[in-house]
Scaffold this motif. Structure first.
Motif, PDB file in Angstrom:
ATOM      1  N   GLU A  81       0.797  -1.221   0.000  1.00 13.54           N
ATOM      2  CA  GLU A  81       0.000   0.000   0.000  1.00 13.54           C
ATOM      3  C   GLU A  81       0.837   1.283   0.000  1.00 13.54           C
ATOM      4  O   GLU A  81       0.470   2.269   0.634  1.00 13.54           O
ATOM      5  CB  GLU A  81      -0.926   0.040   1.228  1.00 13.54           C
ATOM      6  CG  GLU A  81      -1.861  -1.154   1.310  1.00 13.54           C
ATOM      7  CD  GLU A  81      -2.263  -1.429   2.757  1.00 13.54           C
ATOM      8  OE1 GLU A  81      -2.439  -0.462   3.509  1.00 13.54           O
ATOM      9  OE2 GLU A  81      -2.379  -2.615   3.113  1.00 13.54           O
TER      10      GLU A  81
ATOM     11  N   SER B 108       3.707  11.132   9.081  1.00 11.21           N
ATOM     12  CA  SER B 108       3.046  11.545   7.848  1.00 11.21           C
ATOM     13  C   SER B 108       3.621  12.890   7.422  1.00 11.21           C
ATOM     14  O   SER B 108       4.121  13.654   8.251  1.00 11.21           O
ATOM     15  CB  SER B 108       1.548  11.685   8.075  1.00 11.21           C
ATOM     16  OG  SER B 108       1.283  12.804   8.907  1.00 11.21           O
TER      17      SER B 108
ATOM     18  N   ARG C 192       3.436   2.122   1.502  1.00 12.79           N
ATOM     19  CA  ARG C 192       4.212   2.544   2.667  1.00 12.79           C
ATOM     20  C   ARG C 192       5.701   2.384   2.361  1.00 12.79           C
ATOM     21  O   ARG C 192       6.116   1.472   1.655  1.00 12.79           O
ATOM     22  CB  ARG C 192       3.841   1.684   3.882  1.00 12.79           C
ATOM     23  CG  ARG C 192       2.519   2.086   4.515  1.00 12.79           C
ATOM     24  CD  ARG C 192       2.101   1.056   5.544  1.00 12.79           C
ATOM     25  NE  ARG C 192       1.960  -0.247   4.918  1.00 12.79           N
ATOM     26  CZ  ARG C 192       2.172  -1.408   5.539  1.00 12.79           C
ATOM     27  NH1 ARG C 192       2.522  -1.434   6.798  1.00 12.79           N
ATOM     28  NH2 ARG C 192       2.018  -2.543   4.879  1.00 12.79           N
ATOM     29  N   ARG C 193       6.494   3.275   2.909  1.00  8.48           N
ATOM     30  CA  ARG C 193       7.939   3.228   2.680  1.00  8.48           C
ATOM     31  C   ARG C 193       8.665   3.564   3.967  1.00  8.48           C
ATOM     32  O   ARG C 193       8.243   4.425   4.735  1.00  8.48           O
ATOM     33  CB  ARG C 193       8.318   4.246   1.607  1.00  8.48           C
ATOM     34  CG  ARG C 193       9.821   4.364   1.388  1.00  8.48           C
ATOM     35  CD  ARG C 193      10.171   5.249   0.206  1.00  8.48           C
ATOM     36  NE  ARG C 193       9.772   6.639   0.390  1.00  8.48           N
ATOM     37  CZ  ARG C 193      10.300   7.663  -0.285  1.00  8.48           C
ATOM     38  NH1 ARG C 193      11.226   7.440  -1.209  1.00  8.48           N
ATOM     39  NH2 ARG C 193       9.899   8.890  -0.068  1.00  8.48           N
ATOM     40  N   GLN C 194       9.753   2.866   4.235  1.00  8.79           N
ATOM     41  CA  GLN C 194      10.612   3.240   5.353  1.00  8.79           C
ATOM     42  C   GLN C 194      11.989   3.583   4.804  1.00  8.79           C
ATOM     43  O   GLN C 194      12.616   2.759   4.138  1.00  8.79           O
ATOM     44  CB  GLN C 194      10.725   2.101   6.371  1.00  8.79           C
ATOM     45  CG  GLN C 194      11.630   2.434   7.553  1.00  8.79           C
ATOM     46  CD  GLN C 194      11.097   3.583   8.405  1.00  8.79           C
ATOM     47  OE1 GLN C 194       9.915   3.617   8.738  1.00  8.79           O
ATOM     48  NE2 GLN C 194      11.947   4.534   8.742  1.00  8.79           N
TER      49      GLN C 194
ATOM     50  N   GLY D 115       9.045   7.835  10.345  1.00  6.38           N
ATOM     51  CA  GLY D 115       7.797   7.180  10.703  1.00  6.38           C
ATOM     52  C   GLY D 115       6.668   8.157  10.965  1.00  6.38           C
ATOM     53  O   GLY D 115       5.856   7.959  11.865  1.00  6.38           O
TER      54      GLY D 115
ATOM     55  N   ASP E   8       8.941   9.645   5.817  1.00  5.18           N
ATOM     56  CA  ASP E   8       9.225   8.226   5.580  1.00  5.18           C
ATOM     57  C   ASP E   8      10.450   7.757   6.350  1.00  5.18           C
ATOM     58  O   ASP E   8      10.607   6.582   6.656  1.00  5.18           O
ATOM     59  CB  ASP E   8       9.417   7.960   4.081  1.00  5.18           C
ATOM     60  CG  ASP E   8       8.086   7.931   3.336  1.00  5.18           C
ATOM     61  OD1 ASP E   8       7.043   7.782   3.996  1.00  5.18           O
ATOM     62  OD2 ASP E   8       8.077   8.064   2.100  1.00  5.18           O
TER      63      ASP E   8
ATOM     64  N   ARG F  47       6.477   1.992  10.284  1.00  2.87           N
ATOM     65  CA  ARG F  47       5.389   1.800   9.324  1.00  2.87           C
ATOM     66  C   ARG F  47       4.441   0.641   9.569  1.00  2.87           C
ATOM     67  O   ARG F  47       3.599   0.351   8.723  1.00  2.87           O
ATOM     68  CB  ARG F  47       5.990   1.663   7.909  1.00  2.87           C
ATOM     69  CG  ARG F  47       6.650   2.961   7.389  1.00  2.87           C
ATOM     70  CD  ARG F  47       5.636   4.062   7.252  1.00  2.87           C
ATOM     71  NE  ARG F  47       6.149   5.330   6.734  1.00  2.87           N
ATOM     72  CZ  ARG F  47       5.745   6.503   7.236  1.00  2.87           C
ATOM     73  NH1 ARG F  47       4.904   6.554   8.242  1.00  2.87           N
ATOM     74  NH2 ARG F  47       6.190   7.632   6.712  1.00  2.87           N
ATOM     75  N   LYS F  48       4.598  -0.054  10.701  1.00  3.74           N
ATOM     76  CA  LYS F  48       3.674  -1.165  10.936  1.00  3.74           C
ATOM     77  C   LYS F  48       2.848  -0.953  12.199  1.00  3.74           C
ATOM     78  O   LYS F  48       3.249  -0.238  13.109  1.00  3.74           O
ATOM     79  CB  LYS F  48       4.446  -2.489  11.051  1.00  3.74           C
ATOM     80  CG  LYS F  48       4.955  -3.006   9.718  1.00  3.74           C
ATOM     81  CD  LYS F  48       5.688  -4.328   9.877  1.00  3.74           C
ATOM     82  CE  LYS F  48       6.351  -4.725   8.560  1.00  3.74           C
ATOM     83  NZ  LYS F  48       7.329  -5.814   8.742  1.00  3.74           N
ATOM     84  N   SER F  49       1.719  -1.634  12.244  1.00  2.00           N
ATOM     85  CA  SER F  49       0.853  -1.577  13.420  1.00  2.00           C
ATOM     86  C   SER F  49       1.484  -2.369  14.555  1.00  2.00           C
ATOM     87  O   SER F  49       2.400  -3.162  14.351  1.00  2.00           O
ATOM     88  CB  SER F  49      -0.498  -2.199  13.091  1.00  2.00           C
ATOM     89  OG  SER F  49      -0.317  -3.579  12.876  1.00  2.00           O
TER      90      SER F  49
END
Lengths: 246, 246
Positions: free
Chosen positions: A73, A197, A75-77, A195, A192, B152-154
């Motif tokens: 989806e 927005s 998401r990027r780190q 962590g 990113d 980025r994770k729950s």
DNA sequence: CGGACAATTGATCTACCTCAAAATTGGTGG
DNA sequence: CCACCAATTTTGAGGTAGATCAATTGTCCG
């Protein structure tokens, strides 16, 4: 491509290594003798991707790059930001399959050095191998510090901490001074990496500006109050293991 | 303290190194020949602290340990969990000042190996130096993976991911099998590692139990649905760079 | 059996997220 | 020099994952 002029590309590497260790004249010369082939990429280009098995190391000569990983989806780190003098994929010397990607942030020029030549260099100068090993260990120390931020600090503290870190890293290779430096990173990228927005990054930056802590315009960061920046981010430079600070 | 029986303490180290590389008979023998002095500590004891300058490496023979850093107001970030066979402070070989602490989680037995002997070993067997370097690079790869989680994770994904990771690490040295293993970690520690509060860790664990995904009782974790655990945490073992998976 | 620690529950709160639109900036071609 | 485009930044409104605080319960062990 292999002449003395090309060797000038090793200047940044030498500066970088001398920021974390001392080099003998012989080691110095051996580095200058490394064969390289350089290339320039536009912004937002991948240098290698998750899953690749590179056979050479990438030394950044000019511009910025970052290591990152993509998830579902969109998401990027982002794991790290890299500046001239860095060898972001030194680890590929011993970890053959890349577990993340490396891409440019700005237009960037890289020098590629075949693994084989790095290995030979290390065989001839084991102490230099130790310096490179040390570099990868500092890399890991920086990851730990980012973990502290993402796990236990506020958005404000994380952003402030990154600003401190990048200043010291740039200053160490002569690319920053007087609490001012080029920061060619978008707010999305900042988010990113930390962590967050992009919206929240934006709001925190405004808060910092409102306090008169920083100016950030046209990709230039000016820190007006270094003490407050380090204080609010609980910044302690020990983890960077810079030569001049021990 | 330096007899053949003592050398048995090197068994775990050899298993660990063989899980990430192959060793020649000579290298094997050289490791067995390392002088060590072992010591047992109770749970919650520090082995060394942030700021120390250790002169020896610590090999875990039995029990669990973790690396961590303390912040203001009692906040703590745990960077890694360590099991028998691990050398959590291998980095001290090249980074002389510790930028974090190492402590036991359970009662634990450690073997201490003077840096000097490790250095001599590496000089005699440069390839072995490469294996140790590789080990520290995998350490860094794990940090990156934790960063992905925290950034980025729950909470659910992070906890599930850790459960997958610890299983593979334990299995690699023969301390786990059949999707079951000892997990002597409190919920507070789990939270400090993953950037969560103990309360939330508790609630997520209950959710996992309710789904029939895991059983976690008296420090033993049983994974009932490995596929679902890896799927929900987006777990890809590449980053562990285990020998058997390439 | 008691004491310490760990797990659990409940109630409330907030830092940060998401979505969506508007404003600004920087570069480009005419 | 200006008009225009795409990327970036900014603003607004509303939502939620996970935090905090404060008991209560369960577990282990000497």
């Amino acid at each position: 491509m292999y002449s003395a002029s090309e060797n000038r590309s090793m200047t940044m590497l030498i500066r970088k290594l001398e920021s974390i260790a001392t080099l003998s004249d012989e080691e110095h010369a051996a580095i200058l003798g490394l064969p390289t082939r350089s290339r320039t990429l536009g912004p937002g280009q991948d240098i290698f991707r998750d899953g690749d098995r590179p056979s050479q190391c990438c030394l950044i000569l000019e511009g910025w790059a970052c290591r990152y990983k993509l998830l579902d989806e969109g998401r990027r780190q982002i794991f790290s930001f890299h500046i001239p003098g860095d060898i972001p994929d030194l680890q590929s010397l011993h970890l053959h399959t890349m577990d993340h990607s490396l891409g440019t942030l700005t237009e960037a020029t890289m020098a590629f050095i075949p693994h084989e030549n790095v290995r030979t260099l290390i065989q001839r100068f084991p102490r230099l191998g130790g310096v490179l090993w040390r570099d990868t260990l500092i890399d890991a120390a920086i990851f730990r510090e980012w973990m502290v931020g993402m796990g236990r600090k506020s958005a404000y503290g994380r952003i402030a901490h990154l600003f401190c870190e990048m200043y010291l890293k740039l200053e160490a290779v002569g690319l920053a001074a007087e609490h001012r430096y080029p920061l060619p990173i978008t707010q999305v990228e900042l988010g990113d990496a930390l962590g967050l927005s992009n919206v929240h990054v934006n709001r925190v930056l405004q808060e910092m500006r409102a306090k008169g802590l920083i100016t950030l315009r046209s990709s230039t960061l000016i820190v007006h109050d270094w003490n407050e920046l380090t204080r609010s981010s609980e910044f302690d430079p020990t983890y960077l293991h810079l030569a001049k600070t021990g």
